[in-house]
Write a protein that holds these residues in place. Structure first.
Motif, PDB file in Angstrom:
ATOM      1  N   GLU A 198     -62.184-127.248  22.327  1.00  0.00           N
ATOM      2  CA  GLU A 198     -62.870-128.426  22.877  1.00  0.00           C
ATOM      3  C   GLU A 198     -63.995-128.808  21.930  1.00  0.00           C
ATOM      4  OE1 GLU A 198     -65.551-130.025  26.657  1.00  0.00           O
ATOM      5  OE2 GLU A 198     -64.567-128.053  26.780  1.00  0.00           O
TER       6      GLU A 198
ATOM      7  N   SER B  80     -69.998-141.222  19.484  1.00  0.00           N
ATOM      8  CA  SER B  80     -68.746-140.589  19.852  1.00  0.00           C
ATOM      9  C   SER B  80     -67.646-140.894  18.841  1.00  0.00           C
ATOM     10  CB  SER B  80     -68.327-141.048  21.248  1.00  0.00           C
ATOM     11  OG  SER B  80     -67.115-140.448  21.635  1.00  0.00           O
TER      12      SER B  80
ATOM     13  N   SER C 219     -59.550-131.052  22.410  1.00  0.00           N
ATOM     14  CA  SER C 219     -60.033-131.721  23.617  1.00  0.00           C
ATOM     15  C   SER C 219     -61.346-132.420  23.308  1.00  0.00           C
ATOM     16  CB  SER C 219     -60.242-130.719  24.759  1.00  0.00           C
ATOM     17  OG  SER C 219     -59.021-130.095  25.106  1.00  0.00           O
TER      18      SER C 219
ATOM     19  N   ASN D 276     -64.466-134.911  25.144  1.00  0.00           N
ATOM     20  CA  ASN D 276     -65.076-135.511  26.329  1.00  0.00           C
ATOM     21  C   ASN D 276     -65.362-136.990  26.075  1.00  0.00           C
ATOM     22  OD1 ASN D 276     -65.793-133.223  28.346  1.00  0.00           O
ATOM     23  ND2 ASN D 276     -66.355-132.410  26.332  1.00  0.00           N
TER      24      ASN D 276
ATOM     25  N   SER E 189     -67.417-140.367  27.438  1.00  0.00           N
ATOM     26  CA  SER E 189     -68.551-140.813  28.256  1.00  0.00           C
ATOM     27  C   SER E 189     -68.114-141.906  29.226  1.00  0.00           C
ATOM     28  CB  SER E 189     -69.667-141.345  27.347  1.00  0.00           C
ATOM     29  OG  SER E 189     -70.606-142.089  28.078  1.00  0.00           O
TER      30      SER E 189
ATOM     31  N   GLU F 176     -60.861-135.743  28.069  1.00  0.00           N
ATOM     32  CA  GLU F 176     -61.435-135.227  29.307  1.00  0.00           C
ATOM     33  C   GLU F 176     -62.313-136.297  29.953  1.00  0.00           C
ATOM     34  OE1 GLU F 176     -63.369-131.526  28.677  1.00  0.00           O
ATOM     35  OE2 GLU F 176     -61.633-130.582  27.719  1.00  0.00           O
TER      36      GLU F 176
ATOM     37  N   THR G 186     -64.629-137.291  33.386  1.00  0.00           N
ATOM     38  CA  THR G 186     -65.324-136.725  34.539  1.00  0.00           C
ATOM     39  C   THR G 186     -64.985-137.501  35.808  1.00  0.00           C
ATOM     40  OG1 THR G 186     -67.279-138.090  34.144  1.00  0.00           O
ATOM     41  CG2 THR G 186     -67.227-135.931  33.106  1.00  0.00           C
TER      42      THR G 186
ATOM     43  N   ASP H 134     -62.159-133.628  34.198  1.00  0.00           N
ATOM     44  CA  ASP H 134     -63.170-132.632  33.853  1.00  0.00           C
ATOM     45  C   ASP H 134     -64.134-132.399  35.016  1.00  0.00           C
ATOM     46  OD1 ASP H 134     -64.515-130.841  32.290  1.00  0.00           O
ATOM     47  OD2 ASP H 134     -65.642-132.336  31.159  1.00  0.00           O
ATOM     48  N   ASP H 135     -64.746-131.203  35.035  1.00  0.00           N
ATOM     49  CA  ASP H 135     -65.769-130.835  36.028  1.00  0.00           C
ATOM     50  C   ASP H 135     -65.272-131.054  37.452  1.00  0.00           C
ATOM     51  OD1 ASP H 135     -67.410-130.264  33.906  1.00  0.00           O
ATOM     52  OD2 ASP H 135     -68.412-132.208  33.925  1.00  0.00           O
TER      53      ASP H 135
ATOM     54  N   GLU I   5     -63.726-123.380  33.034  1.00  0.00           N
ATOM     55  CA  GLU I   5     -64.859-123.404  32.107  1.00  0.00           C
ATOM     56  C   GLU I   5     -65.860-122.323  32.488  1.00  0.00           C
ATOM     57  OE1 GLU I   5     -65.521-127.952  30.816  1.00  0.00           O
ATOM     58  OE2 GLU I   5     -65.971-127.556  32.913  1.00  0.00           O
TER      59      GLU I   5
END
Length: 548
Positions: free
Chosen positions: A305, A337, A358, A360, A362, A392, A394, A422-423, A479
């Protein structure tokens, strides 16, 4: 003394001179002509002098003219005076809410400070900001937003003390200034609490009912229990209330804080970070680090990740929890990013093809309807296969624009990109969303995984998420695997991927490359004689992100 044209018009010397001269001439000629005229009418005298008679008539005409001109001049002066008064009101008033504007509020605050100081009182400045007000304009239109602002001001006015002032500083930002006896800050606290209680009532408009919250920062112009020193003027008072408001918003919104001296240092540090982020982006100080992802059953490395890090020459290595929220607020998260993704694609091209990457995303990036196309274009430019990429997202992203997120997920999956939620467990995802949105994986948040460390407090939430993933046929990643106790607990739950400090700290590109090379999992080391993948067009810029 400044020139006042209205006062000058009232003292018009020419018009006054004409009127006085006409009256004097009337007296002089009338005293002679009128007796002659009267005797002629009675038949006891001859005809009056023609020239004097004409002069008398001319004097009368001049007096009538002068009087009419004087009346018209007074009327014009009054109209201009009223227009000037209206202009002064408009210059000091917000046209929508009829509150004071920012400039007038500074003057009103300074005048209140002088009056309060003479009485021995203290002045409090309350700055109000509506939370997420932009969403109301976006969802319901600006007419609805304006109606909310007008209603809000009407509510606030009903709660204000008689000597208080209300101002609209701009947009959805308002201010209240009021005085209170020294040492009696409870009076201001009571006012603020009543404002929050009133705001809890929804705004019922014609077509929609809107719920709204606000954040408030409060500052006093003399030292209070908060330990803040005296404010020298109204501008300083406003600045302190603004810092207290920023603190309230940072602490989660829908609350208020009094200004304290520590807030100024905190804001100064934030400004330092903001300046450093802008400079660091230009100098390539933001670099990707990589955290290992491991198959729990076999212990084999299956991917990494990407985690952003800031190598600041002044502050050292900074984690994303500090700089990412600021980059989002100042509108630089997309640029940051994209540069990190370019570098990550460049680094991962030489990894073994079985290893995934992986990244993330925003919530700010997902508001861009062209995000999927931009990402796919960058993959093509970097020569990185889409099938090895995992995005990923959120849970909070799903509630901003579910239709847009769905179309992006479908576009990316059609090109082979995998999508992870995610999360999971920290947001508000519903089973319906998990069933309808085509996710490829669920990631269990570290806050739940950490509870597995204690056997007597095994997290039922983790077990429920694992059961949910099994029922939906969705693979899971845990995680925050930081020790063997957590690892063993997860192994008993089924086939999972895991990542965390148990497998090592996140590493930069050079350390990952050395690790993979020693394991024979670089493309050129696993295929002797193979040439490395070509450098993308933006290789010069990207290479600057590999070294700080």
């Amino acid at each position: 003394m400044p020139f006042n044209p209205l006062q000058s018009a009232r003292r018009d010397i020419v018009a006054l001179g004409i009127a006085v001269a006409a009256v004097l001439m009337l007296i002089g000629t009338g005293g002679s002509v009128l007796p002659q005229t009267l005797r002629a009418l009675l038949g006891s005298g001859g005809r009056p002098d023609v020239i004097l008679a004409n002069a008398l008539l001319l004097n009368i005409a001049l007096i009538i003219f002068g009087w009419r001109r004087y009346r018209e001049l007074l009327r014009e002066i009054e109209v201009r005076r009223q227009a000037e008064a209206r202009a002064q009101v408009l210059a000091a008033t917000d046209p929508l809410t009829h509150c004071l504007n920012r400039r007038a509020m500074l003057d009103a605050t300074e005048q209140m400070r002088l009056r309060a100081a003479a009485r021995g009182d203290v002045v409090a400045y309350c700055m109000i900001d509506l939370d997420n007000f932009k969403q109301i304009n976006d969802m319901h239109g600006h007419a609805a937003g304006d109606a909310v602002l007008v209603t809000l001001c009407e509510r606030i006015r009903k709660l204000l003390p008689r000597d208080a002032h209300l101002a609209r500083l701009g947009g959805d930002e308002f201010a209240i200034v009021t005085s209170f006896p020294a040492g009696n800050t409870d009076r201001v606290d009571d006012l603020v609490i009543r404002l929050f209680a009133d705001m809890a009532e929804p705004f019922c408009l014609t077509d929609v009912t809107i719920a709204l919250t606000m954040s408030i920062g409060v500052a006093a112009d003399v030292e209070t229990d908060s330990g803040a020193g005296s404010a020298g003027d109204a501008a300083t008072l406003l600045h302190r209330a603004d810092m207290a408001l920023y603190h309230a918003k940072k602490q989660g919104r829908n609350r208020y804080f009094w200004f304290e001296t520590g807030m100024e240092a905190e804001l100064r540090f934030r400004n330092q970070l903001e300046t450093g982020i802008r400079r660091g982006l230009a100098l390539g100080e933001f670099v990707p680090f990589y955290e290992q992802q491991v198959d729990l059953d076999t212990g084999a490395l299956v991917g990494f990740e990407m985690l952003a890090r800031w190598r600041s020459p002044q502050l050292g290595l900074i984690s994303p929890e500090i700089f990412v929220p600021i980059a989002e607020e100042i509108g630089l998260i997309t640029e940051m990013s994209e540069k990190l993704m370019d570098q990550a694609f460049h680094d991962a091209r030489e990894w073994d093809e079985s290893l995934t990457l992986s990244i993330n995303i925003s919530p700010v990036q997902l508001r861009d309807p062209w995000f999927a196309q931009r990402l796919l274009k960058r993959l093509v430019a970097a020569g990185f296969p889409a099938r090895r990429l995992e995005i990923e997202i959120t849970e909070s992203c799903l509630h901003e624009n579910i239709g847009l997120v769905r179309s992006m997920i479908v576009s990316l999956r059609n090109q082979g990109v995998k999508i992870s939620l995610d999360d999971f467990g920290t947001g508000y995802s519903s089973f319906e969303q998990l069933r309808d949105l085509p996710f490829d994986r669920i990631k269990i948040d570290r806050s739940f995984v950490s509870e597995l460390r204690h056997q007597d407090k095994r997290s039922r939430i983790v077990e429920a998420i694992v059961s949910l993933g099994r029922g939906l046929d969705l693979p899971l990643t845990a995680e925050g695997v930081e020790d063997e106790e957590i690892l063993n607990a997860l192994k008993s739950m089924g086939r999972l991927k895991a990542q965390g400090y148990f497998y090592g700290q996140p590493e930069d590109a050079d350390a990952v490359r050395a690790r993979l090379q020693s394991a024979g999992r670089l493309i050129q080391s696993s295929a002797p004689g193979a040439s490395p993948a070509p450098t993308p067009d933006s290789g010069t810029e990207q290479s600057s992100f590999r070294t700080a």
